[in-house]
Scaffold this active site. Structure first.
Site, mmCIF file in Angstrom:
data_model
loop_
_atom_site.group_PDB
_atom_site.id
_atom_site.type_symbol
_atom_site.label_atom_id
_atom_site.label_comp_id
_atom_site.label_asym_id
_atom_site.label_seq_id
_atom_site.Cartn_x
_atom_site.Cartn_y
_atom_site.Cartn_z
ATOM 1 N N TYR A 72 0.866 -1.193 0.000
ATOM 2 C CA TYR A 72 0.000 0.000 0.000
ATOM 3 C C TYR A 72 0.893 1.230 0.000
ATOM 4 O O TYR A 72 1.843 1.309 0.781
ATOM 5 C CB TYR A 72 -0.879 0.012 1.263
ATOM 6 C CG TYR A 72 -1.613 1.318 1.461
ATOM 7 C CD1 TYR A 72 -2.946 1.460 1.075
ATOM 8 C CD2 TYR A 72 -0.970 2.436 2.008
ATOM 9 C CE1 TYR A 72 -3.609 2.662 1.232
ATOM 10 C CE2 TYR A 72 -1.631 3.642 2.162
ATOM 11 C CZ TYR A 72 -2.951 3.744 1.774
ATOM 12 O OH TYR A 72 -3.605 4.935 1.914
ATOM 13 N N GLU A 109 -3.348 7.515 -4.066
ATOM 14 C CA GLU A 109 -3.232 6.250 -3.320
ATOM 15 C C GLU A 109 -3.204 5.063 -4.277
ATOM 16 O O GLU A 109 -4.006 4.992 -5.198
ATOM 17 C CB GLU A 109 -4.447 6.107 -2.381
ATOM 18 C CG GLU A 109 -4.432 4.835 -1.565
ATOM 19 C CD GLU A 109 -5.773 4.571 -0.882
ATOM 20 O OE1 GLU A 109 -5.926 4.939 0.293
ATOM 21 O OE2 GLU A 109 -6.664 3.991 -1.534
#
Ligand code: GDP
Ligand code: MN
Length: 403
Positions: free
Chosen positions: A101, A189
Site C-alpha cells: 500500500y 493512493e
C-alpha cells in the site's frame, strides 16, 4: 474532487507508473468487447467513487466471453454502498505475488505532505493500521523541500519494501509525487501496489499499480482548465448536479439522515452530531448529505433543498439545523411549513423532519412549527437531541438494532 479509478489511472500512466492494460466500458456490450480485446483471464471492476469494491463483489476475474457477459451484467446492475455502478473497467489479470500500500496525501495537522506505506497492502490501510500499526510507515515531506530519487530511495528503504522491490518502488514513489504535485492532488493512493510475475522467474517480477485513487483539490481547478477532461456526464451524481444548478452547496453522502443547515461549519457539526448518534445502532446510521443553504432561508429555497435531500431514496429522516442571524427563525419556520405544504401538494412522499433553531427568534420559530401540528415536523431544543431524534426515526424505519 474524487476521480474514478479509470481516470486516476490516466494520471498515473502519464507519469509512467506501470499499470495493467485496461479499457473503460459503460454497457455490457462494450465490456464484452473490451474483455475480448484484452484477452482472458481479465478483471472486471465496478467504477464507483468509493473503496471496498472488492469486498462488495464489484471486482471479478472472468475467464471467457460467457463469464464476461454474465459478470458485466451483474456488476453494471449493482449499487455499492449507495453508489450506482454506471461503468466498468476491464483490465488484464495480473498474477499477484505480494500487495503493498502506498499513498501521498496532504496532512492538515502537520501542514505538510504525508507518505504512507505498508508492505501489508491489499486491505484498507485503516484496518491494517488498527491491527498492525507497526507495519504502517509514515514519512512527512516538507512542501518546500525537493523530493528527488535519492529521497525516494531512502524512503522506499525505510518504508519496508522487500529488498528486490526497493529500487522500483523508489521510482514509483517519485512518479507518484509528480502526479501529486503537478495535478494539485490532495490524495494519490495505490492499493494494491502489487508485485506481479511468475513465482520461479525473478526477471518476470515487477511492481504494478492495480488500483488507483486520486482526489484533486477543487480550489486548483482554474489552473487545470477546470479539469474538463474528467467532467464526463457518466457517473455524474444527478442530485449534486441538480443542486449545483440551484446554487446550493450539496454533497451526496452514503447514509440515511438528510442534513440541511445554514453555514458550512454548522452543517459540518450537524453531520458530526448525526454520525455520533448513529454509532449507537447496528448497522450504524449515517448522514446522507451535506447541504448548506447559506444566509437566506426562504420558503422556496427550503422547498428546493428538502426536495433534493428527499429525492435520495436512502433518506429516511431529515435534520434541519438553522442559526438565525439576519434571517429570523420565524421566517425560516414559515419557510419550512410552506415548503412542506408545497411538497405534499406535488405528491412528494415526505419523511419526518426534525428542526432545531438557535439565534434570532429561535423560540418563536419553534413555536410556529409546534403550532402548525404537522405530523412530519418535529422540533428539538438542542443540536444533539435533534440529531438523536432524526437518527432514531431512521433506525426505526430501517429496523436497526440499538447497541
Ligand atoms: P477495491 O476493493 O475497491 O480497493 O478494489 P481493488 O482494485 O483494490 O481490488 C480489490 C482486490 O482485488 C485487490 O486487492 C486484489 O487482491 C484483487 N485484484 C485486483 N486486480 C487483480 C488482478 O488482476 N489479479 C488478481 N489475482 N487479483 C486482483
Ligand atoms: Mn484497492
Amino acid at each position: 474532487m474524487d476521480l474514478y479509478e479509470y481516470q486516476a489511472r490516466e494520471l498515473l500512466q502519464e507519469k509512467d507508473v506501470p499499470i495493467p492494460e485496461g479499457i473503460f466500458a459503460s454497457t455490457v456490450e462494450e465490456a464484452v468487447q473490451a474483455a475480448n480485446t484484452i484477452g482472458y483471464p481479465c478483471v472486471l471492476k465496478a467504477q464507483v467513487r468509493i473503496g471496498h469494491r472488492g469486498q462488495a463483489g464489484g471486482v471479478k476475474i472472468v475467464h471467457d466471453e460467457d463469464e464476461a457477459r454474465f459478470m458485466s451484467e451483474h456488476i453494471l446492475g449493482m449499487t455499492i454502498h449507495g453508489h450506482k455502478v454506471r461503468g466498468l473497467l476491464v483490465v488484464e489479470a495480473a498474477s499477484i505475488l505480494h500487495e503493498y500500500y502506498v499513498s501521498i496525501s496532504v496532512d492538515r495537522s502537520s501542514r505538510d505532505y504525508d507518505v504512507l506505506a505498508t508492505a501489508a497492502g491489499g486491505t484498507e490501510v485503516e484496518e491494517i493500521a488498527k491491527e498492525h500499526p507497526e507495519f504502517v510507515k509514515r514519512l512527512h515531506i516538507n512542501p518546500l523541500d525537493d523530493f528527488d530519487i535519492n529521497a525516494a530511495e531512502k524512503m522506499a528503504q525505510e518504508i519496508g519494501f522487500h529488498h528486490a522491490d526497493t529500487s522500483q518502488a523508489a521510482h514509483i514513489l517519485l512518479e507518484m509525487w509528480k502526479v501529486f504535485i503537478e495535478n494539485d492532488a490532495t490524495l494519490v493512493e495505490i492499493n494494491p501496489l502489487a508485485k506481479v510475475g511468475i513465482p520461479d522467474d525473478e526477471a518476470s517480477k515487477h511492481l504494478m499499480a492495480l488500483d488507483a485513487k486520486i482526489s484533486l483539490d477543487s480550489n486548483a481547478a482554474f489552473r487545470h482548465d477546470g479539469w474538463s477532461r474528467f467532467a464526463t456526464s457518466y457517473g455524474h451524481d444527478e442530485l449534486e448536479a441538480q443542486a449545483a444548478q440551484l446554487g446550493l452547496h450539496y454533497v451526496h453522502l452514503d447514509g440515511n439522515v438528510g442534513v440541511i443547515g445554514n453555514g458550512a461549519g454548522l452543517v459540518m457539526s450537524s453531520i458530526d452530531a448525526v454520525a455520533d448518534a448513529g454509532q449507537d445502532f447496528d448497522p450504524k446510521i449515517k448522514p446522507a448529505n451535506f447541504l448548506d443553504i447559506g444566509g437566506g432561508a426562504s420558503a422556496q429555497l427550503m422547498a428546493q433543498s428538502l426536495d433534493i435531500v428527499m429525492s435520495d431514496p436512502q433518506v429516511k429522516s431529515v435534520f434541519i439545523n438553522v442559526y438565525g442571524g439576519i434571517t429570523s427563525c420565524k421566517q425560516v419556520a414559515q419557510g419550512i411549513i410552506e415548503a412542506v405544504d408545497k411538497l405534499i401538494q406535488n405528491g412528494t412522499t415526505l419523511c419526518d423532519i426534525v428542526v432545531r433553531f438557535d439565534g434570532n427568534e429561535a423560540t418563536e420559530g419553534l413555536t410556529i412549527l409546534d403550532n402548525a401540528h404537522h405530523d412530519n415536523i418535529h422540533v428539538a431544543q438542542t443540536m444533539d437531541s435533534a440529531a438523536e431524534e432524526a437518527v432514531n426515526i431512521a433506525a426505526r424505519i430501517l429496523n436497526c438494532e440499538s447497541k
